[in-house]
Design a protein around this motif. Structure first.
Motif, PDB file in Angstrom:
ATOM      1  N   SER A 165       0.807  -1.219   0.000  1.00  0.00           N
ATOM      2  CA  SER A 165       0.000   0.000   0.000  1.00  0.00           C
ATOM      3  C   SER A 165       0.839   1.267   0.000  1.00  0.00           C
ATOM      4  O   SER A 165       0.337   2.340  -0.364  1.00  0.00           O
ATOM      5  CB  SER A 165      -0.948   0.011   1.209  1.00  0.00           C
ATOM      6  OG  SER A 165      -0.210  -0.080   2.419  1.00  0.00           O
ATOM      7  N   ASP A 188       0.809   3.183  -3.130  1.00  0.00           N
ATOM      8  CA  ASP A 188      -0.375   3.994  -3.407  1.00  0.00           C
ATOM      9  C   ASP A 188      -0.267   5.393  -2.793  1.00  0.00           C
ATOM     10  O   ASP A 188      -0.972   6.311  -3.200  1.00  0.00           O
ATOM     11  CB  ASP A 188      -1.635   3.304  -2.868  1.00  0.00           C
ATOM     12  CG  ASP A 188      -1.849   1.935  -3.473  1.00  0.00           C
ATOM     13  OD1 ASP A 188      -1.516   1.755  -4.661  1.00  0.00           O
ATOM     14  OD2 ASP A 188      -2.332   1.032  -2.753  1.00  0.00           O
ATOM     15  N   VAL A 189       0.598   5.527  -1.788  1.00  0.00           N
ATOM     16  CA  VAL A 189       0.797   6.815  -1.131  1.00  0.00           C
ATOM     17  C   VAL A 189       1.639   7.742  -2.016  1.00  0.00           C
ATOM     18  O   VAL A 189       1.611   8.954  -1.853  1.00  0.00           O
ATOM     19  CB  VAL A 189       1.470   6.613   0.251  1.00  0.00           C
ATOM     20  CG1 VAL A 189       1.688   7.942   0.970  1.00  0.00           C
ATOM     21  CG2 VAL A 189       0.627   5.686   1.125  1.00  0.00           C
ATOM     22  N   LYS A 190       2.384   7.158  -2.962  1.00  0.00           N
ATOM     23  CA  LYS A 190       3.346   7.899  -3.780  1.00  0.00           C
ATOM     24  C   LYS A 190       2.940   7.891  -5.258  1.00  0.00           C
ATOM     25  O   LYS A 190       3.526   7.169  -6.071  1.00  0.00           O
ATOM     26  CB  LYS A 190       4.746   7.262  -3.634  1.00  0.00           C
ATOM     27  CG  LYS A 190       5.248   7.194  -2.200  1.00  0.00           C
ATOM     28  CD  LYS A 190       5.582   8.581  -1.683  1.00  0.00           C
ATOM     29  CE  LYS A 190       6.127   8.540  -0.274  1.00  0.00           C
ATOM     30  NZ  LYS A 190       6.453   9.885   0.227  1.00  0.00           N
ATOM     31  N   PRO A 191       1.942   8.671  -5.659  1.00  0.00           N
ATOM     32  CA  PRO A 191       1.439   8.618  -7.031  1.00  0.00           C
ATOM     33  C   PRO A 191       2.420   9.150  -8.083  1.00  0.00           C
ATOM     34  O   PRO A 191       2.260   8.873  -9.272  1.00  0.00           O
ATOM     35  CB  PRO A 191       0.170   9.475  -6.983  1.00  0.00           C
ATOM     36  CG  PRO A 191       0.415  10.427  -5.866  1.00  0.00           C
ATOM     37  CD  PRO A 191       1.219   9.653  -4.851  1.00  0.00           C
ATOM     38  N   THR A 241      -6.357   6.635   3.374  1.00  0.00           N
ATOM     39  CA  THR A 241      -7.205   5.751   2.568  1.00  0.00           C
ATOM     40  C   THR A 241      -6.435   4.513   2.102  1.00  0.00           C
ATOM     41  O   THR A 241      -6.934   3.387   2.198  1.00  0.00           O
ATOM     42  CB  THR A 241      -7.756   6.511   1.349  1.00  0.00           C
ATOM     43  OG1 THR A 241      -8.480   7.663   1.812  1.00  0.00           O
ATOM     44  CG2 THR A 241      -8.689   5.639   0.533  1.00  0.00           C
ATOM     45  N   ALA A 242      -5.213   4.715   1.613  1.00  0.00           N
ATOM     46  CA  ALA A 242      -4.430   3.605   1.051  1.00  0.00           C
ATOM     47  C   ALA A 242      -3.984   2.621   2.127  1.00  0.00           C
ATOM     48  O   ALA A 242      -4.152   1.398   1.977  1.00  0.00           O
ATOM     49  CB  ALA A 242      -3.214   4.159   0.312  1.00  0.00           C
ATOM     50  N   GLN A 291      -4.594  12.500   3.306  1.00  0.00           N
ATOM     51  CA  GLN A 291      -5.862  11.837   2.990  1.00  0.00           C
ATOM     52  C   GLN A 291      -5.626  10.576   2.165  1.00  0.00           C
ATOM     53  O   GLN A 291      -6.248   9.534   2.399  1.00  0.00           O
ATOM     54  CB  GLN A 291      -6.775  12.815   2.251  1.00  0.00           C
ATOM     55  CG  GLN A 291      -7.245  13.962   3.133  1.00  0.00           C
ATOM     56  CD  GLN A 291      -7.979  15.031   2.366  1.00  0.00           C
ATOM     57  OE1 GLN A 291      -7.678  15.307   1.195  1.00  0.00           O
ATOM     58  NE2 GLN A 291      -8.962  15.669   3.011  1.00  0.00           N
ATOM     59  N   ARG A 292      -4.709  10.667   1.211  1.00  0.00           N
ATOM     60  CA  ARG A 292      -4.361   9.500   0.395  1.00  0.00           C
ATOM     61  C   ARG A 292      -3.678   8.430   1.259  1.00  0.00           C
ATOM     62  O   ARG A 292      -3.948   7.241   1.118  1.00  0.00           O
ATOM     63  CB  ARG A 292      -3.439   9.950  -0.742  1.00  0.00           C
ATOM     64  CG  ARG A 292      -3.111   8.849  -1.751  1.00  0.00           C
ATOM     65  CD  ARG A 292      -2.457   9.428  -2.993  1.00  0.00           C
ATOM     66  NE  ARG A 292      -1.236  10.166  -2.682  1.00  0.00           N
ATOM     67  CZ  ARG A 292      -1.073  11.476  -2.839  1.00  0.00           C
ATOM     68  NH1 ARG A 292      -2.059  12.228  -3.300  1.00  0.00           N
ATOM     69  NH2 ARG A 292       0.072  12.063  -2.544  1.00  0.00           N
ATOM     70  N   TYR A 333     -10.887   9.985   9.378  1.00  0.00           N
ATOM     71  CA  TYR A 333     -10.589  10.719   8.149  1.00  0.00           C
ATOM     72  C   TYR A 333     -11.073  12.169   8.238  1.00  0.00           C
ATOM     73  O   TYR A 333     -10.390  13.091   7.781  1.00  0.00           O
ATOM     74  CB  TYR A 333     -11.260   9.997   6.972  1.00  0.00           C
ATOM     75  CG  TYR A 333     -11.013  10.623   5.622  1.00  0.00           C
ATOM     76  CD1 TYR A 333      -9.915  10.247   4.854  1.00  0.00           C
ATOM     77  CD2 TYR A 333     -11.888  11.589   5.099  1.00  0.00           C
ATOM     78  CE1 TYR A 333      -9.687  10.813   3.601  1.00  0.00           C
ATOM     79  CE2 TYR A 333     -11.670  12.158   3.860  1.00  0.00           C
ATOM     80  CZ  TYR A 333     -10.575  11.766   3.107  1.00  0.00           C
ATOM     81  OH  TYR A 333     -10.351  12.330   1.882  1.00  0.00           O
ATOM     82  N   ALA A 393      -3.924  16.620   0.814  1.00  0.00           N
ATOM     83  CA  ALA A 393      -4.270  15.455  -0.019  1.00  0.00           C
ATOM     84  C   ALA A 393      -3.318  14.286   0.222  1.00  0.00           C
ATOM     85  O   ALA A 393      -3.713  13.121   0.098  1.00  0.00           O
ATOM     86  CB  ALA A 393      -4.267  15.848  -1.496  1.00  0.00           C
ATOM     87  N   TYR A 394      -2.057  14.569   0.563  1.00  0.00           N
ATOM     88  CA  TYR A 394      -1.083  13.497   0.841  1.00  0.00           C
ATOM     89  C   TYR A 394      -1.544  12.667   2.030  1.00  0.00           C
ATOM     90  O   TYR A 394      -1.537  11.425   1.984  1.00  0.00           O
ATOM     91  CB  TYR A 394       0.300  14.103   1.116  1.00  0.00           C
ATOM     92  CG  TYR A 394       1.352  13.079   1.463  1.00  0.00           C
ATOM     93  CD1 TYR A 394       2.054  12.397   0.461  1.00  0.00           C
ATOM     94  CD2 TYR A 394       1.646  12.775   2.788  1.00  0.00           C
ATOM     95  CE1 TYR A 394       3.013  11.442   0.778  1.00  0.00           C
ATOM     96  CE2 TYR A 394       2.599  11.824   3.105  1.00  0.00           C
ATOM     97  CZ  TYR A 394       3.288  11.166   2.099  1.00  0.00           C
ATOM     98  OH  TYR A 394       4.227  10.216   2.426  1.00  0.00           O
TER      99      TYR A 394
END
Length: 373
Positions: A30, A33-36, A248-249, A244-245, A216, A241-242
């Motif tokens: 996961s 997913d934190v590092k788009p 979630t991830a 929040q992502r 959250y 947003a970082y």
């Protein structure tokens, strides 16, 4: 023994790390997913019997306008670092990543070199001759780590030097502070806190500071404090947003992978922190606080609650993450080292991050770019 490297599924990757007592939170599927801005892949080492014996999360960062990548395995890969045939583990990884277009491979072996007790850290800070933590005599040393560093150099790996005078590199911290929890009661852990910590925890309790777990929807409250902390401590904050992502991830993979804690006092949130868990290892990840009402000691209160919860989860270690290795009184980060060492744990030096240039021209260009940031 020779090993074969191949891409594996997230499920295979997660099953492998879950079967271990712990791996870095940056080596679970996961985390990719934190590092788009990076492309993540799960890698697997297969032995001669077809068994999966090692894994790694590799993050691939493209160079602008070129199909060439920096390949990064933060605090990994998850392999047998004590193996006599270490080259047989690393050579197929380099070959695989070169084929994928990597011009440099960066990794962070999760190998401890030295430890200093809280008392040794306190003595080092007081010693006018000690400019850096490494100048002070360590409480424990791991001889095999020195041998491992020599072996990596002989293979062509280069240790990444810290990016600044305070010992914080652009990658992951080489020096951290940890509190051992395994086999200890909460009473024993509390007794190991220094007098200031115990006094501050008691003061927060008497004042009525309440530490609660958030969700959250509480991330914006955390973020407001985080931005204030960034302004005060002069660092560039990540965007909301970082986080929040991240929430979630990580929690999609495991509901306890990430927690958020908030310290409330008289209707105000004074401090907040995130906590990450993988197996028996718990990390204090990000912290934030306001300058308002600091006299009620919300930071000690929130850390003690997180340490108690880590103990309840069965953690073997509570990890405060990065510390400075400089002992210069003029460095503002020394206060952070003093705060963390008051927890009664120990400072830990890891082997650091290592680079393998697959294309020396592009690697040198990257070095030049990083030095100018």
């Amino acid at each position: 023994m020779s090993y074969r490297l191949k891409a594996i599924t997230r499920e295979e990757h997660l099953a492998f790390v879950t079967a271990r007592s712990s791996v870095s939170h940056m080596q679970v599927p996961s985390w990719g997913d934190v590092k788009p801005d990076w492309r993540a892949e799960s890698l697997g080492w297969i032995d001669g019997n077809g068994r999966l014996v090692g894994v790694g999360l590799v993050l691939l960062r493209p160079l602008p306008k070129l199909k060439r990548y920096l390949a990064y395995l933060p605090e990994g890969p998850v392999i047998d670092w004590a193996a006599a045939d270490l080259e047989q583990w690393l050579r197929p990884m380099l070959a695989y990543l070169k084929q994928r277009g990597a011009f440099t491979v960066k990794m962070g072996p999760p190998v401890v070199v030295r430890r200093w007790s809280a008392e040794a850290v306190k003595a080092a800070i007081a010693d006018p001759q000690a400019r850096r933590l490494g100048d002070a005599e360590a409480t424990e040393q791991e001889p095999h780590a020195v041998d491992l560093a020599d072996r990596l150099r002989r293979m062509g790996w280069q240790r990444t030097e810290p990016g600044s005078e305070d010992g914080f590199a652009a990658g992951q911290p080489r020096y951290v502070f940890q509190v051992p929890l395994a086999g200890r009661s909460l009473e024993d852990i509390h007794r190991s806190l220094n007098q200031q910590w115990r006094r501050n925890i008691k003061k927060a309790e008497k004042a009525g500071v309440k530490v609660v777990q958030g969700g959250y929807e509480d991330l914006p409250a955390f973020y407001d404090l985080y931005v204030e902390t960034a302004e005060r401590d002069k660092f560039i904050p990540r965007p909301l947003a970082y986080f929040q992502r991240m929430w979630t991830a990580l929690r999609a993979e495991d509901a306890d992978r990430m927690r958020l804690y908030l310290a409330h006092y008289e209707g105000d949130v004074l401090a907040a922190a995130t906590m990450l868990t993988v197996g028996e290892h718990v990390w204090y990840s990000y912290g934030a606080s306001t300058s308002r009402k600091r006299e009620v000691q919300p930071n000690n209160a929130i850390q003690w609650r997180m340490m108690c919860d880590a103990h309840e989860l069965g953690a073997a270690v509570y990890d405060f993450r990065g510390i400075t290795d400089t002992l210069d009184e003029g460095n503002h980060l020394l206060g952070l080292l003093r705060f963390k060492s008051g927890s009664g744990g120990h400072a830990v030096e890891y082997l650091g991050e290592w680079d393998y240039p697959l294309n020396k021209v592009l690697h040198k260009a990257l070095d030049l770019y990083m030095s100018r940031r």
